[in-house]
Scaffold this motif. Structure first.
Motif, PDB file in Angstrom:
ATOM      1  N   LYS A 296      -7.951  -0.885   4.358  1.00 16.35           N
ATOM      2  CA  LYS A 296      -8.152  -2.247   3.836  1.00 16.35           C
ATOM      3  C   LYS A 296      -8.303  -3.255   4.974  1.00 16.35           C
TER       4      LYS A 296
ATOM      5  N   ASP B  55      -9.805  -6.678   3.822  1.00 19.79           N
ATOM      6  CA  ASP B  55      -9.335  -6.910   2.460  1.00 19.79           C
ATOM      7  C   ASP B  55      -7.835  -7.132   2.416  1.00 19.79           C
TER       8      ASP B  55
ATOM      9  N   GLU C  27       0.847  -1.195   0.000  1.00 20.53           N
ATOM     10  CA  GLU C  27       0.000   0.000   0.000  1.00 20.53           C
ATOM     11  C   GLU C  27       0.886   1.250   0.000  1.00 20.53           C
TER      12      GLU C  27
END
Ligand code: SF4
Length: 184
Positions: A140, A145, A131
């Protein structure tokens, strides 16, 4: 038995993940009576007593029980939806049968916020997790996720204090967390 049957009435694109589906199933009986008992026995539920909804997290998916229907989010296909609905029906009926032995919980659990997670991440924006920044990782993670294990620096030892608090927070909220923890 409280819930006798259910029937999938709608299948829609999932709002949280466009590659998955959202499934709505109508239930044959009113089920809110069991919500405070499920809220007592399951970790990390989000119970809204005035609105008569109970959201259950399981394996990164969200199941919301309403008075007359159930909504499943982040579902692969209808087969998976049928399996989950059967699991929910059994859970509802088993919990209802045991309700005399359970202290009902009417409290609303505070929903875990990305900012709460962000404060417990290393905060270096090192991008090792894939990320662009720790905040994106936190967003997330709260949506389930991404796996907490993707943040290697958190498990490096340097951030042991934050790591322990964050894992505890995730567990208390009913999120699956890794068993990987650093010993002093
Ligand atoms: S690996 Fe951890 S510290 Fe690095 S950006 Fe991702 S969340 Fe932040």
């Amino acid at each position: 038995m409280l819930l006798h049957s259910y029937k999938i009435s709608r299948t829609l694109p999932c709002l949280a993940d466009p590659e998955k589906i959202r499934v709505i199933a109508d239930v044959s009986d009113e089920i809110p009576e069991v919500f405070p008992f499920l809220n007592a026995v399951l970790k990390g539920c989000i119970y809204n007593h005035p609105a008569l909804t109970l959201t259950i997290r399981k394996d990164g998916k969200l199941f919301t029980l309403h008075a007359h229907h159930i909504t499943l989010a982040k579902i692969e296909d209808e087969n998976e939806a049928e399996e989950i609905l059967k699991w929910l029906k059994d859970l509802i009926n088993e919990t209802y049968e045991k309700r005399d032995q359970i202290e009902p919980n009417y409290s609303m659990a505070a929903e875990l916020k990305a900012l709460d997670i962000f404060k417990l991440l290393p905060g270096t924006n090192c991008k090792q997790c894939g990320e662009q920044a720790c905040l994106a990782f936190a967003v997330k993670l709260v949506a389930q996720d991404i796996d907490i294990m993707k943040c290697d620096p958190l498990f490096s030892g340097e951030f042991q204090g934050k790591q322990k608090v964050l894992l505890e927070l995730l567990r208390a909220a009913g999120y699956m967390t890794t068993s990987k923890e650093i010993n002093p």
